[in-house]
Design a protein around this motif. Structure first.
Motif, PDB file in Angstrom:
ATOM      1  N   TYR A 175      -2.533  38.632  34.931  1.00 32.97           N
ATOM      2  CA  TYR A 175      -2.756  37.323  34.305  1.00 32.97           C
ATOM      3  C   TYR A 175      -3.613  36.450  35.215  1.00 32.97           C
ATOM      4  N   ARG A 176      -4.536  35.742  34.628  1.00 33.63           N
ATOM      5  CA  ARG A 176      -5.392  34.822  35.376  1.00 33.63           C
ATOM      6  C   ARG A 176      -4.759  33.441  35.331  1.00 33.63           C
ATOM      7  N   VAL A 177      -3.850  33.203  36.263  1.00 27.11           N
ATOM      8  CA  VAL A 177      -3.133  31.925  36.322  1.00 27.11           C
ATOM      9  C   VAL A 177      -3.348  31.288  37.681  1.00 27.11           C
ATOM     10  N   GLU A 178      -3.135  29.991  37.731  1.00 26.16           N
ATOM     11  CA  GLU A 178      -3.180  29.280  39.007  1.00 26.16           C
ATOM     12  C   GLU A 178      -2.337  28.018  38.901  1.00 26.16           C
ATOM     13  N   ASN A 179      -1.948  27.502  40.034  1.00 25.95           N
ATOM     14  CA  ASN A 179      -1.151  26.275  40.118  1.00 25.95           C
ATOM     15  C   ASN A 179       0.153  26.363  39.317  1.00 25.95           C
ATOM     16  N   VAL A 180       0.835  27.506  39.407  1.00 27.59           N
ATOM     17  CA  VAL A 180       2.107  27.682  38.703  1.00 27.59           C
ATOM     18  C   VAL A 180       3.174  26.834  39.389  1.00 27.59           C
ATOM     19  N   ARG A 181       3.922  26.087  38.601  1.00 23.67           N
ATOM     20  CA  ARG A 181       5.014  25.257  39.101  1.00 23.67           C
ATOM     21  C   ARG A 181       6.292  25.667  38.364  1.00 23.67           C
ATOM     22  N   VAL A 182       7.394  25.658  39.075  1.00 21.25           N
ATOM     23  CA  VAL A 182       8.677  26.012  38.476  1.00 21.25           C
ATOM     24  C   VAL A 182       9.554  24.771  38.469  1.00 21.25           C
ATOM     25  N   GLY A 183      10.176  24.501  37.341  1.00 25.02           N
ATOM     26  CA  GLY A 183      11.068  23.348  37.221  1.00 25.02           C
ATOM     27  C   GLY A 183      12.347  23.758  36.525  1.00 25.02           C
ATOM     28  N   ARG A 184      13.100  22.763  36.107  1.00 22.13           N
ATOM     29  CA  ARG A 184      14.365  23.003  35.408  1.00 22.13           C
ATOM     30  C   ARG A 184      14.323  22.316  34.056  1.00 22.13           C
ATOM     31  N   VAL A 185      14.867  22.993  33.063  1.00 26.72           N
ATOM     32  CA  VAL A 185      15.013  22.410  31.734  1.00 26.72           C
ATOM     33  C   VAL A 185      16.507  22.348  31.433  1.00 26.72           C
ATOM     34  N   LEU A 186      16.985  21.176  31.077  1.00 29.55           N
ATOM     35  CA  LEU A 186      18.386  20.983  30.723  1.00 29.55           C
ATOM     36  C   LEU A 186      18.471  20.702  29.231  1.00 29.55           C
ATOM     37  N   GLU A 187      19.296  21.459  28.545  1.00 30.48           N
ATOM     38  CA  GLU A 187      19.571  21.244  27.128  1.00 30.48           C
ATOM     39  C   GLU A 187      21.023  20.803  27.034  1.00 30.48           C
ATOM     40  N   MET A 188      21.292  19.735  26.306  1.00 30.14           N
ATOM     41  CA  MET A 188      22.669  19.259  26.192  1.00 30.14           C
ATOM     42  C   MET A 188      22.899  18.553  24.875  1.00 30.14           C
ATOM     43  N   GLU A 189      24.158  18.512  24.487  1.00 27.31           N
ATOM     44  CA  GLU A 189      24.577  17.712  23.353  1.00 27.31           C
ATOM     45  C   GLU A 189      25.426  16.576  23.895  1.00 27.31           C
ATOM     46  N   LEU A 190      25.206  15.391  23.373  1.00 24.41           N
ATOM     47  CA  LEU A 190      25.978  14.238  23.814  1.00 24.41           C
ATOM     48  C   LEU A 190      26.284  13.332  22.642  1.00 24.41           C
ATOM     49  N   GLU A 191      27.341  12.555  22.789  1.00 20.18           N
ATOM     50  CA  GLU A 191      27.739  11.612  21.751  1.00 20.18           C
ATOM     51  C   GLU A 191      27.377  10.202  22.179  1.00 20.18           C
ATOM     52  N   ALA A 192      26.889   9.431  21.225  1.00 18.56           N
ATOM     53  CA  ALA A 192      26.541   8.038  21.492  1.00 18.56           C
ATOM     54  C   ALA A 192      26.528   7.286  20.164  1.00 18.56           C
ATOM     55  N   PRO A 193      26.744   5.978  20.208  1.00 14.56           N
ATOM     56  CA  PRO A 193      26.758   5.193  18.971  1.00 14.56           C
ATOM     57  C   PRO A 193      25.369   4.985  18.351  1.00 14.56           C
ATOM     58  N   SER A 194      24.298   5.138  19.173  1.00 19.34           N
ATOM     59  CA  SER A 194      22.948   4.923  18.649  1.00 19.34           C
ATOM     60  C   SER A 194      21.950   5.752  19.455  1.00 19.34           C
ATOM     61  N   GLU A 195      20.756   5.902  18.901  1.00 17.37           N
ATOM     62  CA  GLU A 195      19.726   6.676  19.598  1.00 17.37           C
ATOM     63  C   GLU A 195      19.317   6.029  20.927  1.00 17.37           C
ATOM     64  N   PRO A 196      19.130   4.709  20.990  1.00 19.24           N
ATOM     65  CA  PRO A 196      18.804   4.114  22.284  1.00 19.24           C
ATOM     66  C   PRO A 196      19.888   4.375  23.348  1.00 19.24           C
ATOM     67  N   GLU A 197      21.155   4.343  22.935  1.00 21.25           N
ATOM     68  CA  GLU A 197      22.225   4.610  23.893  1.00 21.25           C
ATOM     69  C   GLU A 197      22.275   6.079  24.274  1.00 21.25           C
ATOM     70  N   ALA A 198      21.944   6.969  23.353  1.00 24.07           N
ATOM     71  CA  ALA A 198      21.861   8.400  23.671  1.00 24.07           C
ATOM     72  C   ALA A 198      20.735   8.641  24.660  1.00 24.07           C
ATOM     73  N   ARG A 199      19.607   7.978  24.444  1.00 19.74           N
ATOM     74  CA  ARG A 199      18.465   8.102  25.363  1.00 19.74           C
ATOM     75  C   ARG A 199      18.856   7.615  26.754  1.00 19.74           C
ATOM     76  N   GLU A 200      19.513   6.483  26.830  1.00 22.72           N
ATOM     77  CA  GLU A 200      19.947   5.925  28.107  1.00 22.72           C
ATOM     78  C   GLU A 200      20.914   6.877  28.819  1.00 22.72           C
ATOM     79  N   SER A 201      21.832   7.458  28.062  1.00 19.18           N
ATOM     80  CA  SER A 201      22.802   8.387  28.632  1.00 19.18           C
ATOM     81  C   SER A 201      22.115   9.646  29.166  1.00 19.18           C
TER      82      SER A 201
END
Length: 87
Positions: free
Chosen positions: A33-59
C-alpha cells in the motif's frame, strides 16, 4: 429520558510522535500500500441516557475529556444520534 448513541474519536495532537502509527504504516507499505503519515487513535462507541440532545452531547464530551490526555491528545464527538425513549 432518551437513549443516545455517541461516537467519540481520541487522537494524538499534531507534532506528537506516533510509534504505533509508524509501525502500522511500515506493515501497510510492506503489503504494497502506498500510504504515509498513518496515525492511530481510539474510537469510543457508547449508549447514554439524557433528557435532551444538548445534555447528551455535554455528557459524551465530558466522558471524552475524562479519558483523553490533554497534554498529548485531542478529542471530538464524531456522531450523536437518538436511539429510543427510555421509560
Amino acid at each position: 429520558m432518551m437513549k443516545y448513541h455517541a461516537t467519540i474519536l481520541i487522537e494524538l495532537k499534531d507534532g506528537i510522535l506516533d510509534p504505533q502509527g509508524r509501525a502500522v504504516e511500515g506493515v501497510l507499505r510492506g503489503l504494497g500500500y502506498r500510504v504515509e503519515n498513518v496515525r492511530v487513535g481510539r474510537v469510543l462507541e457508547m449508549e447514554l441516557e439524557a433528557p435532551s440532545e444538548p445534555e447528551a452531547r455535554e455528557s459524551a464530551l465530558s466522558v471524552a475529556k475524562a479519558l483523553a490526555n490533554p497534554v498529548m491528545e485531542v478529542y471530538a464527538l464524531e456522531a450523536l444520534k437518538p436511539l429510543q425513549e427510555v421509560l
